[in-house]
Design a protein around this motif. Structure first.
Motif, PDB file in Angstrom:
ATOM      1  N   ALA A  76      29.992  -9.816  42.128  1.00  0.00           N
ATOM      2  CA  ALA A  76      28.860  -9.024  42.619  1.00  0.00           C
ATOM      3  C   ALA A  76      29.097  -8.593  44.066  1.00  0.00           C
ATOM      4  CB  ALA A  76      27.563  -9.831  42.537  1.00  0.00           C
ATOM      5  N   ASP A  77      29.947  -9.333  44.770  1.00  0.00           N
ATOM      6  CA  ASP A  77      30.281  -8.978  46.158  1.00  0.00           C
ATOM      7  C   ASP A  77      31.775  -9.217  46.402  1.00  0.00           C
ATOM      8  OD1 ASP A  77      30.246  -8.351  48.850  1.00  0.00           O
ATOM      9  OD2 ASP A  77      29.414 -10.267  49.482  1.00  0.00           O
ATOM     10  N   GLY A  78      32.600  -8.554  45.606  1.00  0.00           N
ATOM     11  CA  GLY A  78      34.050  -8.657  45.788  1.00  0.00           C
ATOM     12  C   GLY A  78      34.563 -10.083  45.796  1.00  0.00           C
ATOM     13  N   ASN A 119      28.227 -20.648  52.434  1.00  0.00           N
ATOM     14  CA  ASN A 119      26.824 -20.320  52.724  1.00  0.00           C
ATOM     15  C   ASN A 119      26.025 -20.097  51.456  1.00  0.00           C
ATOM     16  OD1 ASN A 119      24.627 -19.448  54.640  1.00  0.00           O
ATOM     17  ND2 ASN A 119      24.822 -17.600  53.381  1.00  0.00           N
ATOM     18  N   HIS A 120      26.717 -19.605  50.413  1.00  0.00           N
ATOM     19  CA  HIS A 120      26.021 -19.260  49.175  1.00  0.00           C
ATOM     20  C   HIS A 120      26.975 -19.414  48.006  1.00  0.00           C
ATOM     21  CE1 HIS A 120      27.486 -15.672  51.421  1.00  0.00           C
ATOM     22  NE2 HIS A 120      28.189 -15.507  50.314  1.00  0.00           N
ATOM     23  N   THR A 121      26.429 -19.570  46.823  1.00  0.00           N
ATOM     24  CA  THR A 121      27.235 -19.540  45.609  1.00  0.00           C
ATOM     25  C   THR A 121      26.913 -18.232  44.881  1.00  0.00           C
ATOM     26  OG1 THR A 121      25.546 -20.504  44.168  1.00  0.00           O
ATOM     27  CG2 THR A 121      26.990 -22.061  45.330  1.00  0.00           C
ATOM     28  N   PHE A 221      41.713 -22.650  56.049  1.00  0.00           N
ATOM     29  CA  PHE A 221      40.596 -21.924  55.440  1.00  0.00           C
ATOM     30  C   PHE A 221      40.022 -20.921  56.413  1.00  0.00           C
ATOM     31  CE2 PHE A 221      40.774 -26.120  53.569  1.00  0.00           C
ATOM     32  CZ  PHE A 221      40.814 -25.812  52.215  1.00  0.00           C
ATOM     33  N   ARG A 222      39.653 -19.778  55.858  1.00  0.00           N
ATOM     34  CA  ARG A 222      38.817 -18.832  56.586  1.00  0.00           C
ATOM     35  C   ARG A 222      37.411 -19.124  56.077  1.00  0.00           C
ATOM     36  NH1 ARG A 222      35.162 -14.623  54.794  1.00  0.00           N
ATOM     37  NH2 ARG A 222      35.190 -12.922  56.283  1.00  0.00           N
ATOM     38  N   ILE A 223      36.534 -19.489  56.978  1.00  0.00           N
ATOM     39  CA  ILE A 223      35.215 -19.959  56.559  1.00  0.00           C
ATOM     40  C   ILE A 223      34.220 -18.806  56.639  1.00  0.00           C
ATOM     41  CG2 ILE A 223      33.371 -21.603  57.091  1.00  0.00           C
ATOM     42  CD1 ILE A 223      35.964 -23.257  58.219  1.00  0.00           C
ATOM     43  N   ASP A 224      33.809 -18.366  55.469  1.00  0.00           N
ATOM     44  CA  ASP A 224      32.911 -17.221  55.358  1.00  0.00           C
ATOM     45  C   ASP A 224      31.523 -17.585  55.885  1.00  0.00           C
ATOM     46  OD1 ASP A 224      32.566 -14.494  54.156  1.00  0.00           O
ATOM     47  OD2 ASP A 224      31.030 -15.524  53.001  1.00  0.00           O
ATOM     48  N   VAL A 225      30.949 -16.686  56.672  1.00  0.00           N
ATOM     49  CA  VAL A 225      29.600 -16.884  57.201  1.00  0.00           C
ATOM     50  C   VAL A 225      29.457 -18.309  57.787  1.00  0.00           C
ATOM     51  CG1 VAL A 225      27.130 -16.465  56.750  1.00  0.00           C
ATOM     52  CG2 VAL A 225      28.820 -15.326  55.351  1.00  0.00           C
ATOM     53  N   ALA A 282      36.737 -19.542  61.818  1.00  0.00           N
ATOM     54  CA  ALA A 282      35.330 -19.213  61.577  1.00  0.00           C
ATOM     55  C   ALA A 282      35.121 -17.716  61.521  1.00  0.00           C
ATOM     56  CB  ALA A 282      34.469 -19.783  62.700  1.00  0.00           C
ATOM     57  N   GLU A 283      34.503 -17.273  60.425  1.00  0.00           N
ATOM     58  CA  GLU A 283      33.940 -15.933  60.443  1.00  0.00           C
ATOM     59  C   GLU A 283      32.505 -16.134  60.890  1.00  0.00           C
ATOM     60  OE1 GLU A 283      32.158 -12.225  58.155  1.00  0.00           O
ATOM     61  OE2 GLU A 283      31.799 -14.275  57.610  1.00  0.00           O
ATOM     62  N   ALA A 284      32.295 -16.003  62.185  1.00  0.00           N
ATOM     63  CA  ALA A 284      30.967 -16.283  62.737  1.00  0.00           C
ATOM     64  C   ALA A 284      30.519 -15.074  63.548  1.00  0.00           C
ATOM     65  CB  ALA A 284      31.028 -17.521  63.625  1.00  0.00           C
ATOM     66  N   ASN A 343      39.205  -5.235  59.174  1.00  0.00           N
ATOM     67  CA  ASN A 343      39.179  -6.172  58.045  1.00  0.00           C
ATOM     68  C   ASN A 343      38.475  -5.473  56.882  1.00  0.00           C
ATOM     69  OD1 ASN A 343      36.369  -6.484  58.298  1.00  0.00           O
ATOM     70  ND2 ASN A 343      36.567  -8.251  59.648  1.00  0.00           N
ATOM     71  N   HIS A 344      38.174  -6.232  55.840  1.00  0.00           N
ATOM     72  CA  HIS A 344      37.640  -5.615  54.621  1.00  0.00           C
ATOM     73  C   HIS A 344      36.152  -5.278  54.734  1.00  0.00           C
ATOM     74  CE1 HIS A 344      36.546  -9.785  54.523  1.00  0.00           C
ATOM     75  NE2 HIS A 344      35.700  -9.559  53.544  1.00  0.00           N
ATOM     76  N   ASP A 345      35.553  -5.521  55.895  1.00  0.00           N
ATOM     77  CA  ASP A 345      34.122  -5.252  56.074  1.00  0.00           C
ATOM     78  C   ASP A 345      33.839  -4.103  57.040  1.00  0.00           C
ATOM     79  OD1 ASP A 345      33.233  -7.343  54.412  1.00  0.00           O
ATOM     80  OD2 ASP A 345      33.345  -8.801  56.040  1.00  0.00           O
ATOM     81  N   VAL A 346      34.875  -3.553  57.667  1.00  0.00           N
ATOM     82  CA  VAL A 346      34.617  -2.529  58.687  1.00  0.00           C
ATOM     83  C   VAL A 346      35.446  -1.277  58.402  1.00  0.00           C
ATOM     84  CG1 VAL A 346      34.085  -4.258  60.462  1.00  0.00           C
ATOM     85  CG2 VAL A 346      36.411  -3.360  60.303  1.00  0.00           C
TER      86      VAL A 346
END
Ligand code: BGC
Length: 553
Positions: A76-78, A119-121, A221-225, A282-284, A343-346
Motif C-alpha cells: 500500500a506504500d511501496g 512505527n507502523h505495520t 538498519f535504516r530506521i523508518d520514521v 535514523a530517518e528522523a 532519495n525515494h521520497d523527494v
C-alpha cells in the motif's frame, strides 16, 4: 572577476571526533528494490536482480548498499507497510535470495543495510487483524492506538491529527455486526496502523526482528520514521491544519518526542552485542540540527539523514550555513554528519535545482555531488543519481502508486519543480542499457514508464565517456578513497567571492561556483576533478557557472 582565494583559515567547523567505524565516512548507495533491476521480467525489481547488479555499486566505489523494504507486504506504500517482518515478499524473491544478496555483497566488499519499519505495520499484519476482531480495551488492541471517537455517537476522530499523506490520522473500525466502533491511529495511510510502543510485546518483537536480520548477516538498519514511535501523553489536539509534511521540520505531538531516544538506546545495545560494526541510521524529521543530533549521541544510533542540507536552495550562503550547522550539531555529540541529495521520497535533485532549465539542473547536480563528496562525513547516494537522472514529470495518473496521490489533491502540494510533489517520479526504474524493452532494467517491461531519452543516460551509454555523470561519480569516489584528507577529518572554509564556496581539507581544496556566470580565481593547486571543463589563464582559473572543482594542494 579575479578574486583572492586566500588561505586565511577560519575556525575549524568540524573536528575529527574520535572513533574509527566504517560508517563515519562511508558512501552508502540506496537501492529502491522495486526500481533497481528486475530478474524475472514482471516489470518489478527484485532481490536477484539487485544481486546481479551489485558489481555496478562496487565498481562505482560505494562502501555499502541500503535496500528499501522487500518484506511481505500488500504494497500500500511501496513496502513500508509490512505484514511479516521476517519474510521476503514473493514480488521481490525469497529469503534465500536475501541471503545470497548479503553474501555476494560481502564478497564484493559491500556492507548491507536493510530497512526496518517500526512505527507502523500493515493493516494485514496478523496483529492488526487480531486487533480488529478483538474487543475494545483488550490485549489485541493494546499493540496499536485504538480510541473511542468524540461526539455523541463517537462519530468524530479522537483528536485533530492529520495523516502525513492527507486526511485525518484516524480511521473508524466497523464491528462484526456492521456497527461503527473505535478509531485507530495511522500517521501515514490507513493501511499503516501505528504501533503502541508502550506495549512491551511490541518492543520484544522488534528486538527479535532485528536479531533475525543481524543473524542473517546484515550490517545495519535504516530506521523508518525513527522520530515517530512515541506520541505525546494524552495525544493532545494540535489546533491547526497543514500539520505534517513528508520530511518536514514542524514541532508536533506525534514526532520527535523525547521518549523515542530510549528505544534507540536499547537498539544500540542490541547492535553492539553483535560482532563487527553493525549500525543504525535514523530517518528522523527533526525541527533543527540540534534535535537531530540527539539521535546520534554516543549511546544511540550511528547516523541520521541530514535532510536540512537536502532542502537547502542552490545558494552559496544558504548552503554554507546548513553545512556549518550540520557539522557543529553532529560534532557536539561526536557523530559524523551525513549528506543526502536525493532519495525515494523527494524530487530528484537535478530537477529540484533546474529552475526551469534541465541543463542547469544537471550542471548543478554534478557540482553538488562533488561538494557533498568533499565534505566530512558519510554520503548517501540514491540509485540513478550517478546517471544524472532527472525526475520524471509526465507520468500518467493511471500508473501512479504513491498513496499520497490518492489521498491528497495536487493542489496545495509543494511540487518543488517535480510533477506535483508526489513520489512516483523519482522511482522510475533505472536504465542499464541503450536498448531493450526496459533499457536493461529487466527482460520485461517496467512498472513505471521510462522516458525514451533515458537510453542515452543508461549505464551502458555513459560508461567510458569521460564527460558523463557516471564517470564523474566513479572518479570522485575513487579519489575520495585515495585521498587521506577526505572522509572523516576536519574542514575549514577559505575566503572566497560571494556566490563561491571554497573549503580546505588536509592536502585538498574544493571550490564551488554557484553563480550563473564564470568566476576567475587564483589557481588553488593541482586540478584533480571538476564537474565542468576549467579554463586557465596564467595563474588564474576560470570556473564556469554552477561548477565544482577539486584540487590537490
Ligand atoms: C519512508 C517513506 C514512507 C514513510 C512511511 C518514510 O519516511 O521513506 O517512503 O512512505 O516512511 O513508512
Amino acid at each position: 572577476m579575479t578574486q583572492e582565494l586566500t588561505t586565511s583559515l577560519q575556525a575549524d567547523t568540524a573536528r575529527p571526533s574520535g572513533g574509527s567505524g566504517w560508517w563515519r565516512d562511508a558512501v552508502i548507495y540506496q537501492v529502491y528494490v522495486r526500481s533497481f533491476a528486475d530478474s524475472d521480467g514482471d516489470g518489478i525489481g527484485d532481490l536477484r536482480g539487485a544481486r546481479e547488479r551489485l558489481p555496478h555499486l562496487a565498481g562505482l566505489g560505494a562502501d555499502a548498499v541500503w535496500l528499501t523494504p522487500f518484506y511481505a507486504s500488500p504494497q500500500a506504500d511501496g513496502g513500508y507497510d509490512v505484514a511479516d517482518y521476517r519474510a521476503v515478499d514473493p514480488l521481490f524473491g525469497t529469503l534465500a535470495d536475501a541471503d545470497d544478496l548479503v553474501r555476494t555483497a560481502h564478497e564484493l566488499g559491500l556492507r548491507v543495510i536493510v530497512d526496518v519499519v517500526p512505527n507502523h505495520t500493515s493493516d494485514r499484519h496478523p496483529w492488526f487483524r487480531a486487533a480488529l476482531t478483538g474487543r475494545p480495551g483488550g490485549p489485541d488492541r493494546a499493540r496499536y492506538h485504538f480510541r473511542p471517537g468524540r461526539g455523541a455517537g463517537g462519530e468524530l476522530p479522537p483528536n485533530d491529527w492529520e495523516s502525513v499523506f492527507g486526511g485525518p490520522a484516524w480511521t473508524r473500525t466497523t464491528g462484526p455486526d456492521g456497527a461503527p466502533g473505535e478509531w485507530y491511529l495511522h500517521l501515514f495511510a490507513p493501511e499503516q496502523p501505528d504501533l503502541n510502543w508502550d506495549c512491551s510485546e511490541v518492543r520484544e518483537e522488534f528486538d527479535s526482528v532485528l536479531r533475525f536480520w543481524l543473524d542473517l548477516g546484515v550490517d545495519g538498519f535504516r530506521i523508518d520514521v525513527a522520530h515517530g514511535m512515541v506520541k505525546a501523553a494524552g495525544m493532545p489536539d494540535i489546533g491547526r491544519t497543514e500539520q505534517a509534511k513528508l520530511i518536514g521540520s514542524q514541532v508536533l505531538p506525534f514526532f520527535d518526542q523525547d521518549g523515542v531516544h530510549e528505544i534507540h538506546r536499547s537498539w544500540r545495545r542490541l547492535l553492539d552485542s553483535y560482532p563487527g560494526d553493525r549500525i543504525g541510521v535514523a530517518e528522523a524529521w527533526a525541527p533543527s540540527p540540534e534535535r537531530l543530533a540527539l539521535y546520534v549521541r554516543p549511546d544511540e544510533l550511528h547516523q541520521a539523514f541530514n535532510f536540512q542540507f537536502l532542502k537547502s536552495p542552490w545558494d552559496a550562503a544558504a548552503m554554507r550555513t546548513v553545512i556549518d550547522e550540520s557539522l557543529a550539531a553532529t560534532a557536539s555529540v561526536g557523530a559524523p554528519t551525513t549528506w543526502v541529495l536525493s532519495n525515494h521520497d523527494v524530487v530528484r535533485h537535478p530537477t529540484r535545482y533546474a529552475d526551469g532549465s534541465p541543463a542547469r539542473g544537471l550542471r548543478r547536480a554534478r557540482a553538488a555531488a562533488l561538494l557533498t563528496l568533499a565534505l566530512p562525513g558519510s554520503v548517501y547516494l540514491y540509485q540513478g543519481e550517478e546517471l544524472g537522472l532527472p525526475e520524471v514529470v509526465d507520468l500518467p495518473d493511471a500508473c501512479r502508486q504513491d498513496p499520497a496521490f490518492f489521498r491528497t489533491s495536487a493542489e496545495g502540494q509543494d511540487g518543488q519543480d517535480g510533477q506535483d510533489g508526489f513520489r512516483d517520479g523519482c522511482r522510475v526504474p533505472l536504465p542499464w542499457s541503450r536498448s531493450g524493452a526496459s533499457y536493461g532494467f529487466g527482460p520485461g517491461g517496467s512498472w513505471l514508464p521510462q522516458p525514451a531519452a533515458w537510453a542515452g543516460l543508461s549505464v551502458e551509454a555513459q560508461t567510458g565517456d569521460p564527460g558523463s555523470t557516471l564517470e564523474l561519480y566513479r572518479s570522485a569516489l575513487a579519489l575520495r578513497r585515495e585521498l587521506p584528507g577526505l572522509g572523516d577529518s576536519g574542514m575549514t572554509w577559505l575566503d572566497a567571492p560571494a556566490g563561491v564556496l571554497a573549503l580546505a581539507r588536509p592536502g585538498f581544496v574544493c571550490t564551488l561556483n554557484t553563480l550563473g556566470e564564470e568566476v576567475e580565481l587564483p589557481v588553488p593547486g593541482r586540478a584533480l576533478l571538476s564537474s565542468a571543463p576549467l579554463a586557465y589563464r596564467a595563474a588564474t582559473v576560470r570556473i564556469p557557472p554552477d561548477c565544482c572543482a577539486w584540487w590537490a594542494i
